[in-house]
Design an enzyme around this catalytic site. Structure first.
Site, short mmCIF file in Angstrom:
data_model
loop_
_atom_site.label_atom_id
_atom_site.label_comp_id
_atom_site.label_asym_id
_atom_site.label_seq_id
_atom_site.Cartn_x
_atom_site.Cartn_y
_atom_site.Cartn_z
N ASP A 61 0.87 -1.12 -0.09
CA ASP A 61 -0.12 -0.24 -0.18
C ASP A 61 0.74 1.32 0.10
OD1 ASP A 61 -2.10 1.50 0.08
OD2 ASP A 61 -3.20 0.53 1.76
N GLU B 5 3.62 5.29 -3.70
CA GLU B 5 3.74 6.23 -4.53
C GLU B 5 5.13 7.00 -4.53
OE1 GLU B 5 -0.21 5.24 -4.17
OE2 GLU B 5 0.94 6.10 -2.70
N ASP C 271 -7.94 4.09 -3.86
CA ASP C 271 -9.15 4.76 -2.73
C ASP C 271 -10.21 5.45 -3.57
OD1 ASP C 271 -7.58 3.43 -0.91
OD2 ASP C 271 -6.64 5.38 -0.06
#
Length: 950
Positions: free
Chosen positions: A558, A561, A634
Site C-alpha cells: 500500500d 507512490e 481509494d
C-alpha cells in the site's frame, strides 16, 4: 605525416554525405545503429542523435545536447539482459536522408533537422517526430542534480486511437487530443508507454513527472473573462452558507480563481466559515477569447455539482482526504458568455476544489502528441512496431520483462475490508464463507494489525492478534490463502526505526519537518529508500522474519507512490523523497517499481520456486516483471467512480501491464450508507451487486472497502437479488477458471493482454476507438458493466465481425450495430464473439478443490475459432523451465468440425486422461449459459488428437 580532413573522417568511420554541402550532419555507423552529430546547422539545434536497433520492430532513439556531459546510467525500466536481437539491418544515406532498415521497419533520419520518421517496410508512414528546437532542452537542477527539462512531440494521424499511459480517473479511453499527467498518486498510475491503433508504441524512457498528449499548461479560471452573478466583470460570486440552515448566509465574496488544491492552500479559504458544514455556491458567467473545444479540469473533494447553461454536467462526491478529478468538455465561441454554477459541499475538515482549463487546440497541433518531462539527460524513447497491438505489447515486454504467471489461487475470489481488527474477526468471516458455500480462495488482512505507534515493524498487536502464525495455519487447513498489507512507511516511534535510520535507509526530511500522520494522536513517520540495494534487502529481511516465516502468501504494498501524506503538494513530496541514486525530481515515478523489486527479488531468493504475488497501489514501466498486480486505489463507492474504472483498467492493461483490479464496491463511502434509510440501503446493495458483476471479469476479483462491511452476506441477506447476483458471479468466476488461467498462461508465453480495449481486436472499426464503458476479457467475452442506478438495460455496441451471442440468456446479434441489451438486476450484459471456444470447468469452492477432469467446451459458430488450454502446477516456477502443457482446440466453421490437438508438454501431476463435453452453439440455436443445458458430445481424451463433427 599530415592527414587530410577526409582521411580523418574515414579513420573514425565518420561519413559526410556531401562534402560540398556543409549544412548536413556527420554520422557514423556503430555496432548496433548510428550516431549523428548536428553542429552549427541553421536547420537544427546542436545535438547528438543516436539510433540503436534492438529488434526488427524496436529502435531506441536518444537525442542530447552536444555539450551534455551526463554519465551513463543503468536503466531501471529495461531488463539487464536486453541485447540487440535484430535479424539483420542496413544503413544507407540518400541525399540528406539517412535510412536505417530492418526486416519490418524503416527509420528515416533527416541529416538537416534530426527528425526521425518511422515507416513500415513498404515505406508507408507510421509516425514521425516533431523537429526539436530551443524548447526541447531546458537546463535545470534540483538537490545538486543537473538535468534538462525535456519535451518531444510526435506527428500522429487524426483517426488513430491512442491508449495506455497507466491508469487515470477521467473516464477517457482514447487520449487523442487530451492531456495526461504521468504522476504516482493515490488513484493515478504513471506508465510512460503509449499504444496506437496504427500498431506502434512509444516507451518514453524517463522516470520524472511527465505531461503527455496536449502538454500546454492548464490555465487558471481567471484566464476566462468572468462575470459575477450581478453582472460585475472580473470574478464569480462565491456564497458561503450553513447547509444545515441554507437561509443562513455566512459570507459572500468575489473569487476570480478557484485553486484550493492542497493542504497548503487551505488558508486561502475564509477562516471564519465552518467548511465542514458549509454550502458554497459559485455563480456567474464565463467568456473565452478563443473559439473551439475547451476542457474544464476539476479537482474536488466533498459533494460537487456543476451546471453549464442550466444543464447539470457532473454530480460527484469524494471523501475530504483524497481529492478526485474530472473533466467537462465545452464548445465555446470567442466572446460568447456561458452561465456557470458550481455547488460545493465540503465533507470534512479539509476542503479541496480547483478549476483550470485548456484552450482549444490549433489546427496545426491537432495531430501532435507530446511528452514533456521534468528531468532527464536526453530525449530518450523506444519505438516499437508490430503487426498488431499484441505484438507491440510483446515488444514492450521484450524491453521491460515478461509478466510471470500469478499463482492459480490468485484467480479465485478475494475478500477484504478496510481492515479486520482482530484475528478472530478474520477467521470468523472465512468460516462464514465456507458455511454458506460461497466460493473463495483468499482472505486479506489490511493495515493496523500492529500496535498503534509501531507502524513499519510488521509486528502484530498481541492483544488483537495473539497467534497470527496459528491463524494462518488454520486458514491454510481450510483452503484459504492470506494476503497481508505491508507499507514502505516507518514511524519514528516504531521498534525498527532506529535500525533503519542508523543504516541510512530512510528519507529523513519528513521526520525533521515533524509532519504527523492521522493515526491516534498522530505520529511522525517516513518511508524507506528502495533505490538503495541494501535497504531493499533489509526491508525484505524484515518482512521475511516477521511475516513470510509465519506463512503469509501474498503482499499488499500500500501507499507505494510513496504517499508521504495525502494532499500535500507535489513539491513537498519531492522534498521528502531523497533517492540514493539521484534526485527525487529525476526518479519520482520509479518508487513503486523499486519497492516491488525488493519484495520479488527477496522472496525468490528466500524461496526460489514459490510464486510471488504483489498487489500495489502504484506501478511503473517494467513492474510486471516483479509479479505485481495493481489496484486502482481509494476510489469512492459511487456509480460515477465505478464507471470511471472501466477506462482506467483498460488503459492500464494497454500500457503493457496485464494484472489489474479495483475495490469491488469502491473504497470511500458516503455517510448516508453508514446508517441508511430504506432507499439508501437498497441503492447500496444494487451498487455492490453491479460492481461484483464487473469485478468477476478482471484478472484479480477482489471486494474491499470502508464500512459497511463488504462480504456478500453483510451486504444483503440470502435470497435478496443482490446476494443472488454476487453468489452467481463468484461461482461463474470459478466455472470460467480454465478460460481465465489459460489467458494467464498466454500472457506469459505470448505476452498477451487479458483486459482488452475494443480497438485491440477491432481496430478497423472506427466506432470502437472512443468507447469507454465496454471491454474484452480475452478475445471472446465482451463485458458491459452496468453503472447507472436502477438500470435494467443499457446500450451496447457490438463491433463489426461475424456476430455476437448473449452469454447468459441466449440470442444472436449481427456485429457492427448498437443494441439495447437487457440488464436485469442479477445479470450484466455479456456477449460472446461468434467464432469462440470457451472452456468451462466444474463448480468449485476453491481453485484446487478438484482437478478439472471434465471440461465443457462451448463452441460458438459463425466463424473459425481456436483456443489453447494452458495448465501447470499452479504454485511454482517450473513453467519457466518448460514444465506445462497445452491442448489446442480448433473449430472449422464451414466444415463444422472441432479438432482437439495432441497435448504438448507435461508437468508433475498432469491429468493423463480426461473428458471434454462439447456444446455447439449457433445462430439458429443460440442458447444461453443460464438456460437448461443442451446435450453435449462427450469426448474421452488421453493426449492424442480427436476430430469431432458438430
Amino acid at each position: 605525416m599530415k592527414l587530410t580532413l577526409i582521411a580523418l573522417l574515414l579513420l573514425f568511420n565518420v561519413v559526410m554525405p556531401s562534402l560540398a554541402n556543409d549544412e548536413i550532419a556527420a554520422f557514423r555507423r556503430t555496432d548496433t545503429g548510428v550516431s549523428i552529430v548536428y553542429q552549427g546547422l541553421p536547420t537544427s539545434i546542436d545535438q547528438r542523435v543516436s539510433l540503436e536497433v534492438i529488434a526488427d520492430g524496436i529502435i531506441h532513439v536518444a537525442s542530447a545536447p552536444l555539450n551534455s556531459q551526463a554519465p551513463v546510467r543503468k536503466s531501471l525500466i529495461t531488463v539487464d539482459t536486453l541485447r540487440s536481437m535484430a535479424s539483420d539491418w542496413t544503413m544507407e544515406a540518400i541525399g540528406d536522408t539517412l535510412i536505417l532498415r530492418t526486416a519490418t521497419l524503416l527509420a528515416k533520419v533527416s541529416l538537416r533537422t534530426g527528425v526521425v520518421d518511422f515507416r513500415d517496410r513498404h515505406d508507408r508512414p507510421i509516425v514521425a517526430e516533431q523537429r526539436r528546437d530551443s524548447r526541447t532542452f531546458a537546463a535545470d537542477a534540483y538537490d545538486g542534480d543537473a538535468f534538462y527539462r525535456i519535451r518531444q512531440g510526435f506527428r500522429v494521424s487524426e483517426n488513430e486511437g491512442l491508449y495506455g499511459l497507466g491508469q487515470h480517473q477521467n473516464g477517457v479511453m482514447n487520449y487523442q487530443g487530451r492531456q495526461v499527467t504521468l504522476l504516482q498518486y493515490n488513484t493515478m498510475i504513471a506508465i510512460p508507454f503509449l499504444l496506437s491503433t496504427k500498431n506502434y508504441g512509444i516507451l518514453w524512457h524517463n522516470y520524472s513527472i511527465t505531461k503527455a498528449g496536449d502538454i500546454r499548461p492548464l490555465m487558471p479560471l481567471s484566464a476566462f473573462k468572468l462575470h459575477a452573478a450581478d453582472g460585475q466583470q472580473g470574478w464569480l460570486t462565491a456564497t458561503y452558507r450553513d447547509r444545515r440552515e441554507p437561509e443562513k448566509l455566512w459570507l459572500t465574496r468575489p473569487e476570480s480563481d478557484i485553486a484550493y488544491l492542497y493542504l497548503s492552500d487551505q488558508h486561502k479559504l475564509p477562516q471564519e466559515v465552518d467548511l465542514a458544514n458549509a454550502l458554497v455556491e459559485y455563480e456567474g458567467k464565463i467568456e473565452s477569447p478563443y473559439t473551439g473545444l475547451h476542457r474544464l479540469h476539476f479537482t474536488y473533494s466533498g459533494y460537487v455539482s456543476v451546471w453549464v447553461n442550466g444543464e447539470l454536467k457532473e454530480d460527484r462526491w469524494r471523501e475530504s482526504w483524497n481529492a478526485g478529478s474530472f473533466e467537462i468538455d465545452m464548445p465555446m465561441v470567442a466572446g460568447e458568455q456561458h452561465s456557470v454554477r458550481i455547488e460545493w459541499r465540503p465533507d470534512g475538515g479539509q476542503a479541496y476544489l480547483g478549476v483550470q482549463w485548456q484552450r482549444p487546440i490549433s489546427e496545426s497541433d491537432k495531430t501532435l502528441f507530446s511528452f514533456g518531462s521534468e528531468a532527464g539527460d536526453a530525449v530518450d524513447y523506444y519505438f516499437i512496431a508490430g503487426n498488431d497491438m499484441d505484438e507491440v505489447i510483446g515488444g514492450y515486454r521484450q524491453l521491460t520483462g515478461r509478466a510471470p504467471i500469478m499463482p492459480r489461487w490468485s484467480f479465485g475470489f478475494w475478500q477484504s475490508r478496510e481492515r479486520y481488527k482482530t484475528q478472530q474477526e478474520l477467521e470468523d468471516v472465512a468460516a462464514e464463507f465456507r458455511k454458506r458455500r460461497i466460493p473463495i480462495d483468499n482472505m486479506v488482512q489490511d493495515w493496523s494489525y500492529w500496535r498503534e505507534h509501531d507502524w513499519g515493524s510488521h509486528d502484530f498487536d498481541p492483544e488483537r492478534f495473539p497467534d497470527p502464525e496459528g491463524m494462518v495455519k488454520r486458514l491454510h487447513r481450510n483452503n484459504f490463502r492470506v494476503m497481508i498489507s505491508v507499507w514502505p512507511k516507518i514511524n519514528e516511534a516504531s521498534s525498527v526505526y532506529q535500525r533503519f535510520k542508523d543504516k541510512g535507509w530512510l528519507y529523513m526530511r519528513n521526520i525533521y519537518d515533524g509532519r504527523k500522520d492521522w493515526i491516534g494522536k498522530g505520529y511522525t513517520s517516513t518511508f524507506y529508500d528502495p533505490f538503495n540495494p541494501e535497504a531493499r534487502q533489509g526491508f525484505w529481511e524484515l518482512m521475511n522474519e516477521k511475516l513470510y516465516k509465519k506463512g503469509f502468501d501474498a503482499w499488499w504494498m500500500d501507499a507505494s507512490e510513496p504517499d508521504i501524506h495525502s494532499n500535500i503538494n507535489i513539491n513537498e513530496r519531492k522534498s521528502v523523497m531523497q533517492p540514493a541514486i539521484g534526485s527525487s525530481v529525476r526518479y519520482y515515478n520509479a518508487y513503486p517499481l523499486e519497492n516491488a523489486r525488493s519484495i520479488y527479488e527477496g522472496q525468490r531468493q528466500t524461496d526460489p520456486n514459490r510464486r510471488v504475488f504483489i498487489l500495489t497501489r502504484s506501478y511503473f514501466a517494467g513492474q510486471q516483471r516483479y509479479a505485481a498486480a495493481a489496484w486502482s486505489g481509494d476510489i469512492s463507492s459511487r456509480w460515477h467512480d465505478m464507471s470511471d474504472q472501466i477506462a482506467a483498467g483498460v488503459n492500464f492493461s494497454m500500457s503493457g501491464a496485464p494484472y489489474w483490479t479495483m475495490d469491488a464496491g469502491g473504497f470511500l463511502v458516503e455517510k448516508r450508507f453508514h446508517r441508511p434509510n430504506t432507499d439508501d440501503l437498497e441503492e447500496w446493495r444494487e451498487l455492490n451487486a453491479r460492481w461484483y458483476q464487473f469485478g468477476a471479469f478482471l484478472p484479480v476479483f477482489r471486494a474491499h472497502g470502508q464500512f459497511p462491511f463488504r462480504e456478500p452476506f453483510n451486504i444483503a441477506p440470502e435470497g435478496h437479488p443482490a446476494y443472488n447476483s454476487m453468489l452467481y458471479y463468484i461461482s461463474l468466476r470459478y466455472r470460467l477458471l480454465p478460460y481465465i488461467y489459460s489467458l494467464a498462461g498466454k500472457t506469459y508465453v505470448d505476452n498477451y493482454t487479458m483486459i482488452r480495449g475494443l480497438a485491440m481486436d477491432f481496430g478497423d472499426d472506427e466506432r470502437v476507438l472512443d468507447i469507454n464503458d465496454q471491454y474484452l476479457f480475452g478475445a471472446s467475452l465482451l463485458v458491459n458493466p452496468v453503472t447507472e442506478k436502477g438500470a435494467t438495460s443499457r446500450t451496447v455496441y457490438l463491433p463489426k465481425g461475424p456476430g455476437w451471442y448473449d452469454f447468459h440468456g441466449g440470442g444472436y446479434h449481427a456485429g457492427g450495430q448498437t443494441i439495447t441489451a437487457a440488464a436485469p438486476y442479477e445479470r450484466m450484459p455479456l456477449f460472446v464473439k461468434a467464432g469462440s471456444i470457451i472452456p468451462v470447468g466444474p463448480p468449485l469452492q476453491y481453485t484446487d478443490e478438484k482437478p478439472p477432469k471434465e471440461i465443457t467446451l462451448l463452441v460458438y459458430a459463425g466463424a473459425d475459432a481456436s483456443f489453447t488450454l494452458y495448465e501447470d502446477e499452479g504454485t511454482n516456477y517450473d513453467y519457466e523451465r518448460g514444465q506445462y502443457s497445452t491442448i489446442s482446440f480448433t473449430y472449422d466453421d464451414e466444415g463444422r468440425q472441432l479438432v482437439i490437438s495432441d497435448r504438448k508438454g507435461n508437468y508433475k501431476g498432469m491429468l493423463k486422461n480426461r473428458r471434454f463435453n462439447v456444446v455447439y452453439v449457433d445462430a439458429r440455436q443460440a442458447q444461453g449459459f443460464d438456460n437448461a443445458p443442451r446435450k453435449a458430445k462427450a469426448i474421452t481424451y488421453s493426449g492424442k488428437e480427436k476430430r469431432i463433427a458438430l
